[in-house]
Scaffold this active site. Structure first.
Site, PDB file in Angstrom:
ATOM      1  N   LYS A   1     102.365  31.332  38.313  1.00 36.99           N
ATOM      2  CA  LYS A   1     103.495  31.089  38.732  1.00 36.99           C
ATOM      3  C   LYS A   1     103.698  29.499  38.840  1.00 36.99           C
ATOM      4  CE  LYS A   1     103.498  35.155  41.902  1.00 36.99           C
ATOM      5  NZ  LYS A   1     103.499  35.591  43.234  1.00 36.99           N
TER       6      LYS A   1
ATOM      7  N   ASP B   1      96.198  35.997  41.338  1.00 36.94           N
ATOM      8  CA  ASP B   1      97.514  35.159  41.400  1.00 36.94           C
ATOM      9  C   ASP B   1      97.172  34.002  42.657  1.00 36.94           C
ATOM     10  OD1 ASP B   1     100.059  34.700  42.633  1.00 36.94           O
ATOM     11  OD2 ASP B   1     100.582  36.542  42.994  1.00 36.94           O
TER      12      ASP B   1
ATOM     13  N   GLY C   1     106.495  36.290  39.454  1.00 38.58           N
ATOM     14  CA  GLY C   1     107.942  35.819  40.347  1.00 38.58           C
ATOM     15  C   GLY C   1     107.423  35.808  41.557  1.00 38.58           C
TER      16      GLY C   1
ATOM     17  N   GLU D   1      95.842  43.039  41.353  1.00 41.36           N
ATOM     18  CA  GLU D   1      95.961  41.909  41.347  1.00 41.36           C
ATOM     19  C   GLU D   1      95.672  41.398  42.718  1.00 41.36           C
ATOM     20  OE1 GLU D   1     100.041  41.058  40.473  1.00 41.36           O
ATOM     21  OE2 GLU D   1     100.170  39.096  41.372  1.00 41.36           O
TER      22      GLU D   1
ATOM     23  N   LYS E   1     104.448  47.507  38.160  1.00 43.21           N
ATOM     24  CA  LYS E   1     103.538  47.062  39.323  1.00 43.21           C
ATOM     25  C   LYS E   1     103.902  47.484  40.584  1.00 43.21           C
ATOM     26  CE  LYS E   1     103.016  42.553  41.469  1.00 43.21           C
ATOM     27  NZ  LYS E   1     103.133  40.928  40.921  1.00 43.21           N
TER      28      LYS E   1
ATOM     29  N   SER F   1     107.915  44.577  39.478  1.00 41.37           N
ATOM     30  CA  SER F   1     107.142  44.303  40.794  1.00 41.37           C
ATOM     31  C   SER F   1     107.831  45.232  41.985  1.00 41.37           C
ATOM     32  CB  SER F   1     106.888  42.916  41.222  1.00 41.37           C
ATOM     33  OG  SER F   1     106.144  43.208  42.513  1.00 41.37           O
TER      34      SER F   1
ATOM     35  N   LYS G   1     102.911  47.414  44.715  1.00 39.90           N
ATOM     36  CA  LYS G   1     102.508  46.727  45.770  1.00 39.90           C
ATOM     37  C   LYS G   1     101.385  47.703  46.614  1.00 39.90           C
ATOM     38  CE  LYS G   1     104.082  42.621  45.723  1.00 39.90           C
ATOM     39  NZ  LYS G   1     103.267  41.329  45.444  1.00 39.90           N
TER      40      LYS G   1
ATOM     41  N   ASP H   1      99.415  45.295  43.031  1.00 41.61           N
ATOM     42  CA  ASP H   1      99.105  44.013  43.565  1.00 41.61           C
ATOM     43  C   ASP H   1      98.735  44.053  45.225  1.00 41.61           C
ATOM     44  OD1 ASP H   1      99.034  41.143  44.472  1.00 41.61           O
ATOM     45  OD2 ASP H   1     101.374  40.924  43.768  1.00 41.61           O
TER      46      ASP H   1
HETATM   47  O1  OSB Z   1     102.364  38.557  44.596  1.00 44.17           O
HETATM   48  O2  OSB Z   1     103.623  38.631  43.134  1.00 44.17           O
HETATM   49  C1  OSB Z   1     103.516  38.182  44.205  1.00 44.17           C
HETATM   50  C2  OSB Z   1     106.877  38.194  45.444  1.00 44.17           C
HETATM   51  C3  OSB Z   1     106.867  37.269  46.444  1.00 44.17           C
HETATM   52  C4  OSB Z   1     105.740  36.908  46.688  1.00 44.17           C
HETATM   53  C5  OSB Z   1     104.337  37.251  45.940  1.00 44.17           C
HETATM   54  C6  OSB Z   1     104.717  38.209  45.178  1.00 44.17           C
HETATM   55  C7  OSB Z   1     105.935  38.678  44.739  1.00 44.17           C
HETATM   56  C8  OSB Z   1     106.097  39.718  43.586  1.00 44.17           C
HETATM   57  C9  OSB Z   1     107.730  39.813  43.175  1.00 44.17           C
HETATM   58  O3  OSB Z   1     105.559  40.503  43.429  1.00 44.17           O
HETATM   59  C10 OSB Z   1     107.795  39.201  41.772  1.00 44.17           C
HETATM   60  C11 OSB Z   1     109.119  39.306  41.747  1.00 44.17           C
HETATM   61  O4  OSB Z   1     109.788  40.182  41.227  1.00 44.17           O
HETATM   62  O5  OSB Z   1     109.871  37.901  41.733  1.00 44.17           O
HETATM   63 MG    MG Z   2     100.811  38.808  43.156  1.00 44.50          MG
END
Ligand code: OSB
Ligand code: MG
Length: 369
Positions: free
Chosen positions: A262, A238, A290, A213, A161, A135, A163, A188
């Site tokens: 998660k 999510d 994560g 996402e 992925k 991510s 953001k 995402d």
């Molecule tokens: O939306 O998946 C998410 C990190 C913090 C809060 C929300 C998200 C995320 C990530 C990071 O996308 C995932 C990771 O590398 O741990």
């Molecule tokens: Mg997410």
């Protein structure tokens, strides 16, 4: 297992590189670790609540408080047969799922040690190697993002992925696709869009994303189901999926075609397994999300990802992407073909680096019966 004491710790862990989502930028994690002391064993869990209540309503101060006042007292002094018994003991407290998960997962961790079996097998896992994606947060420039993607693809990660948010989306995705036409790519939004953005979201379609996402509100299924009907691209939920019931409701409504699990968000391993099973019944693949975890939460994510319906690469990646030094030994490492091999050792399969944890700890409290 008798729960003799519970230790809470807050660690200050600066990230190697800041992480930015549509709700903000994080430079360092305030990592909350929970240790359950039982019969000479130490079970470890991580509370993944954020520094602020932006991803969800939970945040570290609140999680710490609810554990001290309400959750830990329900467990201390009790003899518990397995981690799966924890949700029943904590159910009087509504919500606070990340706080509950930290405790429940620590008990599963202790149980695996007590039984001498790998945690992933105790959870019912079957894969001995898991597929990894990354991510990648919003960057200061498009060029910086493309550079990061290049680095992660070279490292072998199987899915990228990125953001997105209004203003950091179509142009960014177009540049990525122009450079890498065939990679598994997803985005995402962390709830950055509304139904008024339908025409904008439809512009994502040519990029052949594996999924979008959580495009809409963090607590919504209804509008996601309307949106999914108007998009070819699969929606993955999510934030909105807090339980197995949510999963059934969302999938019956057609609000998503993929589910992100998660373990903290759904309240612990027991609920995460049930979410997984419900999605499997709907023939909907899941993957492990994560929360920028330290090695404790990360090793638990690795274990969970071995269940059969984790069919897509997760956001479970190498420790060194986040930390100068991780709190487990060995660190989580990823193979050149983008996988993590799980350990056959009893328990989580990674030692806890207690001396390092001591150095990083800024707050500690031990609770006894
Ligand atoms: O939306 O998946 C998410 C990190 C913090 C809060 C929300 C998200 C995320 C990530 C990071 O996308 C995932 C990771 O590398 O741990
Ligand atoms: Mg997410």
């Amino acid at each position: 297992m008798k729960i003799e004491a519970i230790t809470l710790r807050e660690l200050n862990m600066p990230l190697v590189h800041f992480f930015e989502t549509s709700f903000g930028r994080t430079y360092a994690r305030r990592v909350m670790l929970v240790t359950v002391h039982s019969d000479g064993l130490e079970g470890w869990g991580e509370c993944v609540a954020g520094e602020q209540p932006y991803y969800s309503e939970e945040y570290i101060e609140g999680a710490w408080d609810v554990i001290v006042r309400y959750l830990a007292p329900s467990l201390l002094g009790k003899t518990i047969a397995s981690g799966s018994k924890i949700p029943g003991l904590l159910e009087k407290v509504r919500q606070h799922r990340m706080a509950k998960a930290a405790l429940e997962n620590a008990v599963w961790d202790a149980e695996a040690q007590e039984k001498g079996v790998p945690l992933w097998q105790l959870l019912g896992g079957t894969h001995s190697e898991i597929a990894c994606g990354v991510s990648i947060g919003i960057q200061d420039s498009h060029e910086q993002l493309l550079q990061k993607i290049e680095t992660e693809l070279t490292a072998g990660y199987q899915r990228i992925k990125v953001k997105v948010k209004p203003g950091w989306d179509v142009e960014v995705l177009a540049k990525i696709r122009a450079r890498w036409p065939d990679i598994l790519l997803s985005c995402d939004a962390n709830s950055a869009y509304t139904m008024d953005d339908l025409p904008l979201l439809q512009k994502f379609e040519p990029f052949k994303l594996l999924m979008i996402e959580q495009p809409l509100w963090s607590d919504d299924f209804y509008y996601h189901s309307k949106l999914q009907k108007q998009l070819q691209t699969a929606i993955c939920l999510d934030e909105a999926i807090r339980s197995a019931r949510d999963t059934a409701a969302a999938l019956e409504l057609g609000a998503a075609r993929i589910i992100n699990i998660k373990v903290g968000r759904v309240g612990g391993f027991s609920e995460a397994i049930t979410v997984h099973d419900v999605a499997e019944r709907f023939n909907v693949p899941v993957w492990c999300g994560g929360m920028l975890e330290s090695g404790i939460g990360r090793s638990h994510n690795v274990a969970l990802s071995t269940l059969s319906n984790f069919k897509l690469p997760g956001d479970v990646s190498a420790s060194k992407r986040y930390w100068e030094e991780d709190v487990i030994d060995p660190e989580v490492t990823v193979s050149p073909h983008g996988t993590i091999k799980v350990s056959d050792q009893p328990g989580r399969g990674y030692e806890v680096r207690k001396e390092l944890i001591r150095r990083l700890t800024v707050r500690e409290e031990t609770l006894r019966a």
